[in-house]
Motif scaffolding. Structure first.
Motif, PDB file in Angstrom:
ATOM      1  N   ILE A  21       0.843  -1.201   0.000  1.00 55.43           N
ATOM      2  CA  ILE A  21       0.000   0.000   0.000  1.00 55.43           C
ATOM      3  C   ILE A  21       0.873   1.244   0.000  1.00 55.43           C
ATOM      4  CG2 ILE A  21      -1.626   1.361   1.370  1.00 55.43           C
ATOM      5  CD1 ILE A  21      -2.769  -1.317   2.349  1.00 55.43           C
ATOM      6  N   PHE A  22       1.851   1.267   0.901  1.00 58.72           N
ATOM      7  CA  PHE A  22       2.718   2.441   0.979  1.00 58.72           C
ATOM      8  C   PHE A  22       3.587   2.585  -0.272  1.00 58.72           C
ATOM      9  CE2 PHE A  22       1.616   1.982   5.470  1.00 58.72           C
ATOM     10  CZ  PHE A  22       1.239   3.289   5.732  1.00 58.72           C
ATOM     11  N   SER A  23       3.964   1.469  -0.887  1.00 58.96           N
ATOM     12  CA  SER A  23       4.709   1.545  -2.145  1.00 58.96           C
ATOM     13  C   SER A  23       3.870   2.192  -3.236  1.00 58.96           C
ATOM     14  CB  SER A  23       5.129   0.145  -2.607  1.00 58.96           C
ATOM     15  OG  SER A  23       6.077  -0.389  -1.757  1.00 58.96           O
ATOM     16  N   LYS A  24       2.602   1.783  -3.314  1.00 61.32           N
ATOM     17  CA  LYS A  24       1.723   2.350  -4.330  1.00 61.32           C
ATOM     18  C   LYS A  24       1.474   3.838  -4.065  1.00 61.32           C
ATOM     19  CE  LYS A  24      -2.451   1.656  -6.910  1.00 61.32           C
ATOM     20  NZ  LYS A  24      -3.042   0.668  -7.736  1.00 61.32           N
ATOM     21  N   LEU A  25       1.296   4.195  -2.783  1.00 68.02           N
ATOM     22  CA  LEU A  25       1.103   5.610  -2.443  1.00 68.02           C
ATOM     23  C   LEU A  25       2.345   6.429  -2.791  1.00 68.02           C
ATOM     24  CD1 LEU A  25      -0.746   5.271   0.993  1.00 68.02           C
ATOM     25  CD2 LEU A  25      -1.728   6.006  -1.206  1.00 68.02           C
ATOM     26  N   ALA A  26       3.520   5.865  -2.538  1.00 69.03           N
ATOM     27  CA  ALA A  26       4.762   6.578  -2.865  1.00 69.03           C
ATOM     28  C   ALA A  26       4.910   6.755  -4.365  1.00 69.03           C
ATOM     29  CB  ALA A  26       5.962   5.819  -2.295  1.00 69.03           C
ATOM     30  N   ALA A  71       1.686 -17.165   1.020  1.00 67.63           N
ATOM     31  CA  ALA A  71       0.860 -16.939  -0.169  1.00 67.63           C
ATOM     32  C   ALA A  71      -0.405 -16.142   0.146  1.00 67.63           C
ATOM     33  CB  ALA A  71       0.478 -18.277  -0.802  1.00 67.63           C
ATOM     34  N   VAL A  72      -0.796 -16.083   1.403  1.00 62.53           N
ATOM     35  CA  VAL A  72      -2.003 -15.343   1.781  1.00 62.53           C
ATOM     36  C   VAL A  72      -1.840 -13.842   1.529  1.00 62.53           C
ATOM     37  CG1 VAL A  72      -1.542 -14.843   4.230  1.00 62.53           C
ATOM     38  CG2 VAL A  72      -3.852 -15.389   3.494  1.00 62.53           C
ATOM     39  N   THR A  73      -0.630 -13.372   1.334  1.00 60.01           N
ATOM     40  CA  THR A  73      -0.442 -11.944   1.049  1.00 60.01           C
ATOM     41  C   THR A  73      -1.070 -11.551  -0.290  1.00 60.01           C
ATOM     42  OG1 THR A  73       1.761 -12.338   0.119  1.00 60.01           O
ATOM     43  CG2 THR A  73       1.652 -11.738   2.456  1.00 60.01           C
ATOM     44  N   VAL A  74      -1.213 -12.513  -1.198  1.00 56.88           N
ATOM     45  CA  VAL A  74      -1.910 -12.235  -2.459  1.00 56.88           C
ATOM     46  C   VAL A  74      -3.367 -11.897  -2.172  1.00 56.88           C
ATOM     47  CG1 VAL A  74      -2.654 -13.238  -4.659  1.00 56.88           C
ATOM     48  CG2 VAL A  74      -0.350 -13.689  -3.795  1.00 56.88           C
ATOM     49  N   VAL A  75      -3.973 -12.636  -1.253  1.00 56.86           N
ATOM     50  CA  VAL A  75      -5.367 -12.380  -0.875  1.00 56.86           C
ATOM     51  C   VAL A  75      -5.483 -10.994  -0.239  1.00 56.86           C
ATOM     52  CG1 VAL A  75      -7.305 -13.170   0.542  1.00 56.86           C
ATOM     53  CG2 VAL A  75      -5.825 -14.840  -0.584  1.00 56.86           C
ATOM     54  N   TRP A  76      -4.544 -10.661   0.631  1.00 59.48           N
ATOM     55  CA  TRP A  76      -4.575  -9.331   1.250  1.00 59.48           C
ATOM     56  C   TRP A  76      -4.385  -8.234   0.209  1.00 59.48           C
ATOM     57  CZ3 TRP A  76      -6.960  -8.361   5.386  1.00 59.48           C
ATOM     58  CH2 TRP A  76      -7.039  -9.300   6.404  1.00 59.48           C
ATOM     59  N   GLY A  77      -3.587  -8.504  -0.808  1.00 55.51           N
ATOM     60  CA  GLY A  77      -3.431  -7.532  -1.888  1.00 55.51           C
ATOM     61  C   GLY A  77      -4.750  -7.257  -2.596  1.00 55.51           C
ATOM     62  N   ILE A  78      -5.543  -8.300  -2.791  1.00 53.61           N
ATOM     63  CA  ILE A  78      -6.865  -8.126  -3.398  1.00 53.61           C
ATOM     64  C   ILE A  78      -7.765  -7.302  -2.479  1.00 53.61           C
ATOM     65  CG2 ILE A  78      -8.960  -9.330  -4.140  1.00 53.61           C
ATOM     66  CD1 ILE A  78      -7.105 -11.685  -4.972  1.00 53.61           C
ATOM     67  N   VAL A  79      -7.730  -7.615  -1.196  1.00 55.43           N
ATOM     68  CA  VAL A  79      -8.561  -6.881  -0.217  1.00 55.43           C
ATOM     69  C   VAL A  79      -8.167  -5.412  -0.172  1.00 55.43           C
ATOM     70  CG1 VAL A  79      -9.093  -6.645   2.249  1.00 55.43           C
ATOM     71  CG2 VAL A  79      -9.061  -8.911   1.187  1.00 55.43           C
ATOM     72  N   GLY A  81      -6.519  -3.675  -2.444  1.00 57.25           N
ATOM     73  CA  GLY A  81      -6.824  -3.044  -3.729  1.00 57.25           C
ATOM     74  C   GLY A  81      -8.289  -2.645  -3.818  1.00 57.25           C
ATOM     75  N   LEU A  82      -9.168  -3.511  -3.337  1.00 63.13           N
ATOM     76  CA  LEU A  82     -10.595  -3.219  -3.378  1.00 63.13           C
ATOM     77  C   LEU A  82     -10.972  -2.115  -2.400  1.00 63.13           C
ATOM     78  CD1 LEU A  82     -13.518  -3.981  -4.255  1.00 63.13           C
ATOM     79  CD2 LEU A  82     -13.522  -5.593  -2.353  1.00 63.13           C
ATOM     80  N   THR A  83     -10.539  -2.235  -1.152  1.00 57.82           N
ATOM     81  CA  THR A  83     -10.998  -1.300  -0.114  1.00 57.82           C
ATOM     82  C   THR A  83     -10.314   0.059  -0.155  1.00 57.82           C
ATOM     83  OG1 THR A  83      -9.446  -2.242   1.501  1.00 57.82           O
ATOM     84  CG2 THR A  83     -11.685  -3.141   1.467  1.00 57.82           C
ATOM     85  N   ILE A  84      -9.035   0.089  -0.478  1.00 57.39           N
ATOM     86  CA  ILE A  84      -8.301   1.362  -0.420  1.00 57.39           C
ATOM     87  C   ILE A  84      -8.219   2.036  -1.782  1.00 57.39           C
ATOM     88  CG2 ILE A  84      -6.073   2.419   0.110  1.00 57.39           C
ATOM     89  CD1 ILE A  84      -5.731   0.233   2.257  1.00 57.39           C
ATOM     90  N   PHE A  85      -7.944   1.246  -2.831  1.00 59.38           N
ATOM     91  CA  PHE A  85      -7.726   1.833  -4.146  1.00 59.38           C
ATOM     92  C   PHE A  85      -8.905   1.635  -5.096  1.00 59.38           C
ATOM     93  CE2 PHE A  85      -3.479   0.848  -2.419  1.00 59.38           C
ATOM     94  CZ  PHE A  85      -2.991   2.135  -2.343  1.00 59.38           C
TER      95      PHE A  85
END
Length: 124
Positions: A21-26, A71-79, A81-85
């Motif tokens: 998240i912080f990488s994308k914001l940066a 591998a669960v970090t992929v799932v968190w990436g989806i979450v 991406g949906l909720t924040i971005f």
């Protein structure tokens, strides 16, 4: 004790996923601006804490089990991406997330079964 280790691992992985998240914001901040440095500073801090926590996790559980759960970090990436971005989630992403979670559960169950068999055999 094992449940506590898994819970700690997954909390650590949630924290690790926040670095994305912080990488994308940066990446959206002007280069070398204050917000750029703050976001990348947050990434570095998260990765530092994650590295320390990861060392503690792999001390307490098999490395193969810890990496399988990563591998669960992929799932968190989806979450995130949906909720924040507000990124779209389609059926393929949902199915993929389900497969990842099923794989982690199956691996964990087989791992705990194998370790139980090993303990049983050592008492014979």
């Amino acid at each position: 004790m094992r449940l506590r280790t898994y819970l700690g691992l997954h909390l650590l992985l949630v924290m690790y996923s926040l670095s994305g998240i912080f990488s994308k914001l940066a990446s959206s901040a002007p280069f070398l601006s204050l917000s750029f440095f703050l976001c990348y500073g947050a990434v570095l801090l998260i990765l530092f804490v994650y590295a320390l926590g990861w060392q503690q996790v792999i001390k307490r559980m098999p490395l193969s089990a810890a990496f399988a759960n990563k591998a669960v970090t992929v799932v968190w990436g989806i979450v995130w991406g949906l909720t924040i971005f507000h990124e779209p989630v389609n059926l393929f992403k949902i199915v993929g997330a389900g497969i990842i979670i099923a794989g982690i559960v199956l691996f964990s169950l087989s791992d705990s079964g194998a370790s139980q068999e090993g303990r049983d055999a050592s008492h014979v």
